[in-house]
Design an enzyme around this catalytic site. Structure first.
Site, short mmCIF file in Angstrom:
data_model
loop_
_atom_site.label_atom_id
_atom_site.label_comp_id
_atom_site.label_asym_id
_atom_site.label_seq_id
_atom_site.Cartn_x
_atom_site.Cartn_y
_atom_site.Cartn_z
CG ASP A 30 -2.04 0.99 1.12
OD1 ASP A 30 -3.21 0.55 1.02
OD2 ASP A 30 -1.78 2.22 1.10
CG ASN A 86 -12.19 -0.20 4.07
OD1 ASN A 86 -12.56 -0.57 5.18
ND2 ASN A 86 -11.06 0.46 3.88
CD GLN A 93 -14.60 -0.44 -2.35
OE1 GLN A 93 -15.73 -0.77 -1.99
NE2 GLN A 93 -13.96 -1.03 -3.35
CG HIS A 99 -8.64 -3.05 -2.15
ND1 HIS A 99 -9.51 -2.28 -2.89
CD2 HIS A 99 -8.44 -2.38 -0.99
CE1 HIS A 99 -9.83 -1.19 -2.21
NE2 HIS A 99 -9.20 -1.23 -1.04
CG HIS A 101 -6.74 -2.74 3.26
ND1 HIS A 101 -5.98 -1.60 3.08
CD2 HIS A 101 -7.95 -2.47 2.71
CE1 HIS A 101 -6.70 -0.68 2.46
NE2 HIS A 101 -7.90 -1.17 2.23
#
Ligand code: 5GP
Ligand code: ZN
Length: 112
Positions: A30, A86, A93, A99, A101
């Site tokens: 990230d 999210n 989001q 995705h 995390h």
């Protein structure tokens, strides 16, 4: 999806720090980590959110989740890690390409 940041990463149009890649999944660090280790697992198929998934996505979602502990271990998160998905604006989001995390290892290293 021409305006999707993660599709651009998949296409190599935006650089990323790759953690893992196979035929259907990509994982990369990230850009704004909230832990010492923080990476994202995304499918190569553009799916906007978890709420857009159906039974046809069971296998893909399962493989995304099962990849998390494998990669977390490789990233040194032997003691455990957190996962987060999210979903939607109300779920926080920001990038509308599904995705997971994966993060842990304490506070991010401060870069000054
Ligand atoms: P969301 O809030 O949608 O669950 O999380 C999106 C995440 O994508 C954020 O943690 C954000 O830092 C990360 N992100 C956004 N743009 C980029 C980018 O261009 N490269 C990388 N590596 N991460 C990004
Ligand atoms: Zn996308």
């Amino acid at each position: 999806m021409s305006d999707c940041i993660f599709c651009k990463i998949l296409a190599g149009q935006i650089p990323s720090s790759k953690v893992y890649e196979d035929d259907e999944l990509l994982a990369f660090h990230d850009i704004h980590p909230f832990a010492r280790v923080h990476f994202l697992i995304i499918p190569k198929q553009h799916i906007a959110t978890l709420a857009d998934c159906s039974s046809g996505h069971e296998g893909l979602l399962g493989r995304m989740l099962l990849l998390a502990p494998r990669l977390a271990k490789k990233q040194g998160l032997d003691a455990g890690f957190k996962t987060l998905i999210n979903t939607g604006r109300g779920g926080g989001q920001e990038v509308f390409h599904i995705h997971v995390h994966v993060f842990g290892g304490g506070d991010p290293v401060k870069r000054s």
